[in-house]
Design an enzyme around this catalytic site. Sequence first.
Site, PDB file in Angstrom:
ATOM      1  N   HIS A 132      60.506  29.790  -9.564  1.00  0.00           N
ATOM      2  CA  HIS A 132      61.606  30.461 -10.261  1.00  0.00           C
ATOM      3  C   HIS A 132      61.921  31.788  -9.590  1.00  0.00           C
ATOM      4  O   HIS A 132      61.111  32.325  -8.843  1.00  0.00           O
ATOM      5  CB  HIS A 132      61.265  30.680 -11.747  1.00  0.00           C
ATOM      6  CG  HIS A 132      59.930  31.323 -11.998  1.00  0.00           C
ATOM      7  ND1 HIS A 132      58.755  30.619 -11.966  1.00  0.00           N
ATOM      8  CD2 HIS A 132      59.587  32.607 -12.280  1.00  0.00           C
ATOM      9  CE1 HIS A 132      57.738  31.428 -12.227  1.00  0.00           C
ATOM     10  NE2 HIS A 132      58.212  32.658 -12.414  1.00  0.00           N
TER      11      HIS A 132
ATOM     12  N   HIS B 187      44.714  41.989 -41.199  1.00  0.00           N
ATOM     13  CA  HIS B 187      44.752  40.527 -41.089  1.00  0.00           C
ATOM     14  C   HIS B 187      43.988  40.068 -39.854  1.00  0.00           C
ATOM     15  O   HIS B 187      43.574  40.881 -39.020  1.00  0.00           O
ATOM     16  CB  HIS B 187      46.202  40.043 -40.993  1.00  0.00           C
ATOM     17  CG  HIS B 187      46.824  40.375 -39.667  1.00  0.00           C
ATOM     18  ND1 HIS B 187      47.226  41.650 -39.335  1.00  0.00           N
ATOM     19  CD2 HIS B 187      47.085  39.618 -38.559  1.00  0.00           C
ATOM     20  CE1 HIS B 187      47.716  41.662 -38.102  1.00  0.00           C
ATOM     21  NE2 HIS B 187      47.640  40.442 -37.604  1.00  0.00           N
TER      22      HIS B 187
ATOM     23  N   HIS C 167      42.397  43.230 -37.844  1.00  0.00           N
ATOM     24  CA  HIS C 167      43.022  44.454 -37.345  1.00  0.00           C
ATOM     25  C   HIS C 167      44.203  44.843 -38.212  1.00  0.00           C
ATOM     26  O   HIS C 167      44.680  44.041 -39.028  1.00  0.00           O
ATOM     27  CB  HIS C 167      43.477  44.270 -35.895  1.00  0.00           C
ATOM     28  CG  HIS C 167      44.327  43.042 -35.680  1.00  0.00           C
ATOM     29  ND1 HIS C 167      43.773  41.781 -35.512  1.00  0.00           N
ATOM     30  CD2 HIS C 167      45.676  42.867 -35.627  1.00  0.00           C
ATOM     31  CE1 HIS C 167      44.740  40.900 -35.347  1.00  0.00           C
ATOM     32  NE2 HIS C 167      45.910  41.528 -35.426  1.00  0.00           N
TER      33      HIS C 167
ATOM     34  N   GLU D  59      45.757  37.869 -29.582  1.00  0.00           N
ATOM     35  CA  GLU D  59      47.027  38.615 -29.670  1.00  0.00           C
ATOM     36  C   GLU D  59      47.089  39.702 -28.605  1.00  0.00           C
ATOM     37  O   GLU D  59      46.291  40.626 -28.602  1.00  0.00           O
ATOM     38  CB  GLU D  59      47.138  39.253 -31.061  1.00  0.00           C
ATOM     39  CG  GLU D  59      48.245  40.287 -31.207  1.00  0.00           C
ATOM     40  CD  GLU D  59      48.211  40.951 -32.579  1.00  0.00           C
ATOM     41  OE1 GLU D  59      48.147  40.223 -33.584  1.00  0.00           O
ATOM     42  OE2 GLU D  59      48.213  42.192 -32.646  1.00  0.00           O
TER      43      GLU D  59
ATOM     44  N   ARG E 133      51.617  46.915 -40.615  1.00  0.00           N
ATOM     45  CA  ARG E 133      51.381  45.470 -40.565  1.00  0.00           C
ATOM     46  C   ARG E 133      50.016  45.327 -41.206  1.00  0.00           C
ATOM     47  O   ARG E 133      49.020  45.831 -40.693  1.00  0.00           O
ATOM     48  CB  ARG E 133      51.385  44.958 -39.118  1.00  0.00           C
ATOM     49  CG  ARG E 133      50.882  43.515 -38.935  1.00  0.00           C
ATOM     50  CD  ARG E 133      51.765  42.513 -39.670  1.00  0.00           C
ATOM     51  NE  ARG E 133      51.440  41.120 -39.300  1.00  0.00           N
ATOM     52  CZ  ARG E 133      50.588  40.351 -39.976  1.00  0.00           C
ATOM     53  NH1 ARG E 133      49.956  40.817 -41.047  1.00  0.00           N
ATOM     54  NH2 ARG E 133      50.364  39.110 -39.577  1.00  0.00           N
TER      55      ARG E 133
ATOM     56  N   HIS F 122      53.573  30.448 -10.397  1.00  0.00           N
ATOM     57  CA  HIS F 122      52.242  30.878 -10.824  1.00  0.00           C
ATOM     58  C   HIS F 122      51.322  29.658 -10.809  1.00  0.00           C
ATOM     59  O   HIS F 122      51.495  28.744 -11.614  1.00  0.00           O
ATOM     60  CB  HIS F 122      52.307  31.525 -12.203  1.00  0.00           C
ATOM     61  CG  HIS F 122      53.275  32.672 -12.224  1.00  0.00           C
ATOM     62  ND1 HIS F 122      52.948  33.907 -11.720  1.00  0.00           N
ATOM     63  CD2 HIS F 122      54.571  32.748 -12.620  1.00  0.00           C
ATOM     64  CE1 HIS F 122      54.009  34.708 -11.817  1.00  0.00           C
ATOM     65  NE2 HIS F 122      55.011  34.026 -12.361  1.00  0.00           N
TER      66      HIS F 122
ATOM     67  N   HIS G 213      43.768  36.207 -37.159  1.00  0.00           N
ATOM     68  CA  HIS G 213      44.373  34.894 -36.895  1.00  0.00           C
ATOM     69  C   HIS G 213      43.534  34.128 -35.893  1.00  0.00           C
ATOM     70  O   HIS G 213      42.614  34.678 -35.275  1.00  0.00           O
ATOM     71  CB  HIS G 213      45.817  35.018 -36.413  1.00  0.00           C
ATOM     72  CG  HIS G 213      46.122  36.298 -35.707  1.00  0.00           C
ATOM     73  ND1 HIS G 213      45.686  36.553 -34.440  1.00  0.00           N
ATOM     74  CD2 HIS G 213      46.778  37.418 -36.126  1.00  0.00           C
ATOM     75  CE1 HIS G 213      46.091  37.768 -34.084  1.00  0.00           C
ATOM     76  NE2 HIS G 213      46.740  38.328 -35.075  1.00  0.00           N
TER      77      HIS G 213
ATOM     78  N   GLU H 252      53.588  33.438 -37.284  1.00  0.00           N
ATOM     79  CA  GLU H 252      53.299  34.760 -37.854  1.00  0.00           C
ATOM     80  C   GLU H 252      53.153  34.697 -39.383  1.00  0.00           C
ATOM     81  O   GLU H 252      52.503  35.539 -39.991  1.00  0.00           O
ATOM     82  CB  GLU H 252      54.420  35.721 -37.440  1.00  0.00           C
ATOM     83  CG  GLU H 252      54.396  37.110 -38.029  1.00  0.00           C
ATOM     84  CD  GLU H 252      53.258  37.993 -37.525  1.00  0.00           C
ATOM     85  OE1 GLU H 252      52.578  37.631 -36.549  1.00  0.00           O
ATOM     86  OE2 GLU H 252      53.048  39.036 -38.148  1.00  0.00           O
TER      87      GLU H 252
HETATM   88 MN    MN Z   1      47.758  40.280 -35.495  1.00  0.00          MN
HETATM   89 MN    MN Z   2      57.109  34.567 -12.579  1.00  0.00          MN
END
Ligand code: MN
Ligand code: MN
Length: 420
Positions: free
Chosen positions: A354, A127, A172, A133, A124, A310, A129, A194
């Site tokens: 949930h 790059h 990275h 990530e 990859r 959560h 962003h 992406e």
């Molecule tokens: Mn990346």
């Molecule tokens: Mn959960």
Amino acid sequence: MCLVGTIAAPTKRASNPPLRGSEALVGYSTTENIASGTQPDIKYSLLPGQKENPDIGSYLDFENVDNPQPIRGSTGSDDPGPRLSHNRLGIDGAGWARQENTVVMPDATDMAGVDMRLEPGGYRELHWHVAGEWSLVLNGSCRIQAVNPDGQTFVDDLTAGDVWFFPPGVPHSIQALSDGVEFLLVFDQGDFNEDNTFLATEVFLHTPKSVLSKNLGVPVSAFDNIPDDELYIFEGTPAPEDIEEQNVTTQSGVVPRTQSYSYHFSEQPAHEVAGGSVKIVDPLTFPIASNFSAAIVTVHPGGMREIHWHPTSDEWTFFIQGQGRATLFTAPDAATTFDYRAGDVGYFPQSNSHYIENTGDEDLMFVEVLQASQFTDMALGQWLASTPKQIVADTLNLSDSTLSQLKTEKQYVVAGSTSD
Ligand code: MN
Ligand code: MN
């Protein structure tokens, strides 16, 4: 009462590993053991025309193909699967990527995901962003590297089950080792794309060579052979087996261990619970990923991830193995049920309760990813068991006998029978 010298009564789970792992699993280590596994054995056949130049536009009918593959001409590569969505194909069979973002899941506003595969030696491209990530390696192994704004360097080898994090703007690259790699990327922006990352090749292509020459202090001719298009996913020279050969040493030093971009989550044993197991990685043990908390949950057949929510974050869920059924309760009166299988993505908004049942006959495994500085959930059972009985009885009309059976300990995953 003096607690010094008292001996805790032995509990049944005295040797049960804790929910979180050791801080020693953070970062680069020369002693780590990267499994040199073999590539997944993928059985498939290609359609007539599938390896032809895709620009010819051969008609490909995948309707009756058992295991269709993301391969067109010389682009893309095979896929251990499963796959349901469109793949972007890399150059010369070097790999592929597919993504989930608000284009396909408009309500999933806080996180987006990418599933990416790189063949052995595949890159990859270098790059960066705007989003942060977080990644979980799904199979195989890879070498990751980065440089931070202080010029400190980082390189590490990761294997299936390990985690990395690259902060916004930190450039990275990722290269598959000899067994190839597939990994899950989770970004802290639901509209992450992406296709819109800052690529090293594009920076060079969009800067006059005279400027590059002035900036880097080399002649204009130095740039005669730069690629004339982006590379994105491409085949490279295999990474040297000895990672030390790629451990760049500068006057700035290396990224300090506490700020390291990797966590060897695969080496953390799972915390066993009645119906399965749980492993948590969050900033308490992996500080650089300051807004990412995650749990890998395993649910045995018949078991269920207990009813919970959560309090501080939406949840982005990726199903790694097996099949399950999730029901989401949204106030005041909406319940929605979804079926999932490996490769699917789920999204549960903040504080919406949930649960996820294993509906198959093998272990169900998924990862719950939160935007939070600590992995937390409110469990329905623990809440009611820890509330004055009279209040619960007055509200839900439950008997004393029922109330006395509720468990004050968080269950995470409850056991069940497959014949339910
Ligand atoms: Mn990346
Ligand atoms: Mn959960």
